[in-house]
Design a protein around this motif. Structure first.
Motif, PDB file in Angstrom:
ATOM      1  N   GLU A  11       0.844  -1.193   0.000  1.00 38.03           N
ATOM      2  CA  GLU A  11       0.000   0.000   0.000  1.00 38.03           C
ATOM      3  C   GLU A  11       0.882   1.246   0.000  1.00 38.03           C
ATOM      4  O   GLU A  11       1.911   1.307   0.672  1.00 38.03           O
ATOM      5  CB  GLU A  11      -0.891  -0.005   1.241  1.00 38.03           C
ATOM      6  CG  GLU A  11      -1.866   1.154   1.292  1.00 38.03           C
ATOM      7  CD  GLU A  11      -2.719   1.094   2.554  1.00 38.03           C
ATOM      8  OE1 GLU A  11      -3.803   1.691   2.547  1.00 38.03           O
ATOM      9  OE2 GLU A  11      -2.285   0.450   3.529  1.00 38.03           O
ATOM     10  N   VAL A  12       0.480   2.247  -0.787  1.00 37.90           N
ATOM     11  CA  VAL A  12       1.220   3.502  -0.847  1.00 37.90           C
ATOM     12  C   VAL A  12       0.803   4.378   0.324  1.00 37.90           C
ATOM     13  O   VAL A  12      -0.389   4.561   0.588  1.00 37.90           O
ATOM     14  CB  VAL A  12       0.958   4.240  -2.171  1.00 37.90           C
ATOM     15  CG1 VAL A  12       1.708   5.567  -2.199  1.00 37.90           C
ATOM     16  CG2 VAL A  12       1.396   3.372  -3.345  1.00 37.90           C
ATOM     17  N   ALA A  13       1.789   4.920   1.029  1.00 41.77           N
ATOM     18  CA  ALA A  13       1.511   5.765   2.182  1.00 41.77           C
ATOM     19  C   ALA A  13       2.480   6.937   2.172  1.00 41.77           C
ATOM     20  O   ALA A  13       3.430   6.976   1.393  1.00 41.77           O
ATOM     21  CB  ALA A  13       1.646   4.963   3.473  1.00 41.77           C
ATOM     22  N   VAL A  14       2.233   7.905   3.037  1.00 41.74           N
ATOM     23  CA  VAL A  14       3.109   9.057   3.149  1.00 41.74           C
ATOM     24  C   VAL A  14       3.432   9.289   4.620  1.00 41.74           C
ATOM     25  O   VAL A  14       2.572   9.136   5.487  1.00 41.74           O
ATOM     26  CB  VAL A  14       2.460  10.320   2.528  1.00 41.74           C
ATOM     27  CG1 VAL A  14       1.181  10.702   3.242  1.00 41.74           C
ATOM     28  CG2 VAL A  14       3.446  11.486   2.542  1.00 41.74           C
ATOM     29  N   LYS A  15       4.682   9.616   4.869  1.00 44.60           N
ATOM     30  CA  LYS A  15       5.118   9.868   6.235  1.00 44.60           C
ATOM     31  C   LYS A  15       5.499  11.336   6.360  1.00 44.60           C
ATOM     32  O   LYS A  15       6.324  11.845   5.603  1.00 44.60           O
ATOM     33  CB  LYS A  15       6.314   8.981   6.580  1.00 44.60           C
ATOM     34  CG  LYS A  15       6.793   9.108   8.021  1.00 44.60           C
ATOM     35  CD  LYS A  15       7.920   8.131   8.284  1.00 44.60           C
ATOM     36  CE  LYS A  15       8.383   8.212   9.739  1.00 44.60           C
ATOM     37  NZ  LYS A  15       9.488   7.271  10.010  1.00 44.60           N
ATOM     38  N   THR A  43       1.906   9.203   9.902  1.00 45.82           N
ATOM     39  CA  THR A  43       1.853   8.345   8.722  1.00 45.82           C
ATOM     40  C   THR A  43       0.417   8.261   8.222  1.00 45.82           C
ATOM     41  O   THR A  43      -0.499   7.953   8.991  1.00 45.82           O
ATOM     42  CB  THR A  43       2.366   6.935   9.039  1.00 45.82           C
ATOM     43  OG1 THR A  43       3.727   7.017   9.474  1.00 45.82           O
ATOM     44  CG2 THR A  43       2.293   6.048   7.801  1.00 45.82           C
ATOM     45  N   LEU A  44       0.248   8.578   6.930  1.00 47.93           N
ATOM     46  CA  LEU A  44      -1.078   8.517   6.314  1.00 47.93           C
ATOM     47  C   LEU A  44      -1.096   7.403   5.282  1.00 47.93           C
ATOM     48  O   LEU A  44      -0.202   7.306   4.443  1.00 47.93           O
ATOM     49  CB  LEU A  44      -1.414   9.850   5.635  1.00 47.93           C
ATOM     50  CG  LEU A  44      -1.457  11.090   6.524  1.00 47.93           C
ATOM     51  CD1 LEU A  44      -1.757  12.320   5.680  1.00 47.93           C
ATOM     52  CD2 LEU A  44      -2.493  10.943   7.630  1.00 47.93           C
ATOM     53  N   LYS A  45      -2.117   6.582   5.351  1.00 48.87           N
ATOM     54  CA  LYS A  45      -2.274   5.510   4.378  1.00 48.87           C
ATOM     55  C   LYS A  45      -3.753   5.219   4.186  1.00 48.87           C
ATOM     56  O   LYS A  45      -4.598   5.696   4.942  1.00 48.87           O
ATOM     57  CB  LYS A  45      -1.536   4.257   4.827  1.00 48.87           C
ATOM     58  CG  LYS A  45      -1.986   3.703   6.172  1.00 48.87           C
ATOM     59  CD  LYS A  45      -1.154   2.490   6.554  1.00 48.87           C
ATOM     60  CE  LYS A  45      -1.611   1.929   7.914  1.00 48.87           C
ATOM     61  NZ  LYS A  45      -0.835   0.734   8.284  1.00 48.87           N
TER      62      LYS A  45
END
Length: 293
Positions: A11-15, A43-45
């Motif tokens: 899964e693509v996430a952003v920190k 962290t957003l996913k």
């Protein structure tokens, strides 16, 4: 986007990390971090990450305006991103765009000179194309209005007024480099008009009656302009440009197929007039090409 190592199932996430910058003299903030470790992280996913993307697309100005407003300056310029420049210069309010660009020195002198040169090159190409077609005098008047630079450095500007009096309307009234009024008269290069008569006089080429009529008309304009030289009304019409010994340039016919004898006869013909200069459309073309070298 880089895959986050804690995200599941690829899964693509952003920190997102929160950092504190160092303070410099006078309490100015520096572009260096006080500590390489973040004070806090987020962290957003999944749905959270998708919500962030949607928010940026809807609220971040470059995404809203697209190529209509933003030009990527940090990318290498290539044909693939030319749409950005096309969108910028495609602004429907052309005059406002021109005033803004010129008023803020956006275009460097070298680029401005290149644009100006390109405009003139295209004008000459259009001139050559027009010569290949049997166009009306009105078409030529419009071209000269847009490209008065081909008339040479003798003229400062083309005046808006053309009317000399109620019976005489010139093609163009010009302000010469010395500040006085001159005239430019043009006739279509082709059609039924002829420059030289078929018969010679003592082995010399003589002007055709078509050219004689055009010379007579130009001479009449010179005479009428001189008559109006003391008229306050006429002076107001020509934007205060005064008239003293006006001259006229008559642009008539073609000379691309002239032999040496015709060229000599043309030189002699022009020498007979002190306030009138006759040029052909091919002379104008040759002058324009020399000016572009």
């Amino acid at each position: 986007m880089i895959k986050h190592r804690h995200a599941e199932n690829d899964e693509v996430a952003v920190k997102i990390g929160r950092y504190k910058k160092k303070k410099g003299p006078f309490n100015f903030t520096r572009e260096t971090l006080e500590n390489p470790k973040p004070k806090s992280e987020l962290t957003l996913k999944g749905a959270e990450f998708e919500a962030l993307v949607e928010f940026i697309e809807n609220k971040y100005e470059p995404f809203q305006q697209g190529v209509q407003k933003f030009i990527p300056l940090d990318e290498q310029f290539e044909a693939g991103n030319i749409e950005h420049l096309q969108a910028f210069f495609g602004n429907p309010e052309k005059q406002k765009l021109i005033d803004f660009v010129l008023g803020h020195d956006i275009i460097p002198d070298e680029l401005f000179v290149a644009f100006n040169q390109l405009t003139k090159i295209r004008a000459v190409e259009k001139f050559e194309e027009m010569l290949r077609n049997d166009l009306t005098e009105h078409d030529w008047q419009k071209w000269f209005e847009e490209n008065d630079w081909v008339l040479g450095t003798d003229y400062v500007r083309m005046l808006d007024e053309r009317t000399i009096d109620t019976e005489n309307i010139s093609d163009f009234l010009m302000e010469a480099y010395d500040g006085f009024l001159d005239i430019v008269e043009i006739k279509r290069p082709d059609g039924a008009l002829r420059f030289w008569s078929k018969s010679k006089d003592h082995e010399n080429y003589v002007p055709h009656q078509d050219l004689v009529k055009a010379i007579t008309q130009a001479s009449k304009y010179i005479y009428e302009v001189e008559r109006e030289s003391d008229s306050v009304k006429f002076l107001e019409k020509v934007d205060g440009v005064r008239t003293i010994k006006p001259r006229c340039v008559l642009i008539f016919g073609r000379s691309d197929d002239w032999n040496t004898e015709k060229k000599k006869s043309f030189r002699i013909l022009n020498s007979n007039y002190h306030n009138l200069t006759i040029m052909t459309f091919d002379h104008i073309l040759a002058r324009a090409e020399r000016m572009l070298r």
